[in-house]
Scaffold this motif. Sequence first.
Motif, PDB file in Angstrom:
ATOM      1  N   MET A   1     -92.112 -27.800 -18.931  1.00  0.00           N
ATOM      2  CA  MET A   1     -92.213 -26.387 -18.553  1.00  0.00           C
ATOM      3  C   MET A   1     -91.647 -25.480 -19.642  1.00  0.00           C
ATOM      4  O   MET A   1     -92.217 -24.427 -19.946  1.00  0.00           O
ATOM      5  N   VAL A   2     -90.520 -25.887 -20.226  1.00  0.00           N
ATOM      6  CA  VAL A   2     -89.907 -25.093 -21.292  1.00  0.00           C
ATOM      7  C   VAL A   2     -90.860 -24.948 -22.474  1.00  0.00           C
ATOM      8  O   VAL A   2     -91.096 -23.844 -22.987  1.00  0.00           O
ATOM      9  N   LEU A   3     -91.450 -26.062 -22.897  1.00  0.00           N
ATOM     10  CA  LEU A   3     -92.377 -26.026 -24.039  1.00  0.00           C
ATOM     11  C   LEU A   3     -93.647 -25.268 -23.695  1.00  0.00           C
ATOM     12  O   LEU A   3     -94.186 -24.524 -24.524  1.00  0.00           O
ATOM     13  N   HIS A   4     -94.130 -25.422 -22.474  1.00  0.00           N
ATOM     14  CA  HIS A   4     -95.362 -24.753 -22.069  1.00  0.00           C
ATOM     15  C   HIS A   4     -95.185 -23.244 -21.988  1.00  0.00           C
ATOM     16  O   HIS A   4     -96.081 -22.476 -22.356  1.00  0.00           O
ATOM     17  N   LEU A   5     -94.029 -22.797 -21.511  1.00  0.00           N
ATOM     18  CA  LEU A   5     -93.775 -21.361 -21.450  1.00  0.00           C
ATOM     19  C   LEU A   5     -93.697 -20.756 -22.845  1.00  0.00           C
ATOM     20  O   LEU A   5     -94.158 -19.634 -23.077  1.00  0.00           O
ATOM     21  N   ALA A   6     -93.116 -21.499 -23.783  1.00  0.00           N
ATOM     22  CA  ALA A   6     -93.072 -21.027 -25.172  1.00  0.00           C
ATOM     23  C   ALA A   6     -94.480 -20.904 -25.743  1.00  0.00           C
ATOM     24  O   ALA A   6     -94.809 -19.923 -26.429  1.00  0.00           O
ATOM     25  N   ALA A   7     -95.338 -21.890 -25.436  1.00  0.00           N
ATOM     26  CA  ALA A   7     -96.726 -21.832 -25.902  1.00  0.00           C
ATOM     27  C   ALA A   7     -97.474 -20.684 -25.234  1.00  0.00           C
ATOM     28  O   ALA A   7     -98.331 -20.040 -25.851  1.00  0.00           O
TER      29      ALA A   7
ATOM     30  N   ARG B   1     -80.217 -30.970 -19.167  1.00  0.00           N
ATOM     31  CA  ARG B   1     -80.753 -32.084 -19.961  1.00  0.00           C
ATOM     32  C   ARG B   1     -82.203 -31.839 -20.374  1.00  0.00           C
ATOM     33  O   ARG B   1     -82.695 -32.459 -21.317  1.00  0.00           O
ATOM     34  N   ALA B   2     -82.870 -30.935 -19.670  1.00  0.00           N
ATOM     35  CA  ALA B   2     -84.260 -30.622 -20.031  1.00  0.00           C
ATOM     36  C   ALA B   2     -84.346 -29.970 -21.408  1.00  0.00           C
ATOM     37  O   ALA B   2     -85.403 -29.994 -22.051  1.00  0.00           O
TER      38      ALA B   2
END
Length: 380
Positions: free
Chosen positions: A29-35, A160-161
């Motif tokens: 989710m963190v990486l997808h929101l950045a994208a 930890r995510a």
Amino acid sequence: MASAVQTVCGQAYGARQYSSMGIICQRAMVLHLAAAVLLTFLYWYSGPILKAMGQTVAIAHEGQVFARGMIPQIYAFALACPMQRFLQAQNIVNPLAYMSLGVFLLHTLLTWLVTNVLDFGLLGAALILSFSWWLLAAVNGLYIVMSPSCRETWTGFSARALTGIWPYLKLTVASAVMLCLEIWYNQGLVIISGLLTNPTISLDAISICVRVSNELGAGNPRVAKLSVVVVNITTVLISLFLCVVVLVFRVGLSKAFTSDKEVIVAVSDLFPLLAVSIFLNGIQPILSGVAIGSGWQAVVAYVNLVTYYVIGLPIGCVLGFKTSLGVAGIWWGMIAGVILQTITLIVLTLRTNWTSEVENAAHRLKASANESQEMATEGV
């Protein structure tokens, strides 16, 4: 990008590392929101981009209106897709289907009201689509948090995510490249058709065919516990049935998407090619699923690049612009690329050493866990 969740979560579930699955989902989710933030700019300036690609002013304007209305959907995707892969990795399929069905029915009603009754046009349709995806994301999230089925795999949000992102990012990028090359290939042919003579008719015809092909081709059974051979046999039978339906009811299906007589004729003429595409799209996703489950995204990305863009796309352009085939020529190019990609994936699957793949999966999970632990220790 979400296919990486399917790979890592699926392997973690098989290894009974349940507690790590929720962390993987959150990391995605963190990486997808950045994208999603980066994609927002692309969507907002889609009009000038389409004009620069040679599209007409009218097509570019309508495309920009729809794209801007779809911006909220990007962020819903960023949350919903990892959650769906997280649930699928645990074989939680039926609840996903029920939630999707409920949202779909509501979406259908709201779309009809916005477009036919309130006459809000493309922007209204796009905003309703964005709203429906946000609703689906919310429902999926509530299920994960509240369902006993996810008690072991979802233990709450964790810092930890934010650790161990690098090894996961590499797989995510490979996944994104692999699937984007595949998706862009189909959509790229739609854009190219807008450069043909009489672009409106050509664009409408191939757009409808791509939509029908994708939807019917995706109707293959996803039964994880059955062998690839059995699934492929089942899919071939279903695809053959759908091919017959498309060929018999070609005019009726065309009218379901448009009332323009010229477009109906153009689409009907393309339906034999559409039937071939449906057959191929029934087999190809299963082979791609094997690749995703095995973590072969980087290899398949190269396969897609060569078969689709080095071979298929040039063939389509030559047949579409240098012969009298027009839209049919572009479609033949797409079919050529899909056939070559399917053959390559079959060869890769047949030559796979599954013992080595099990060892690779265990190594991937161990490396990710070790990096997360090291970064957490350094933070302390």
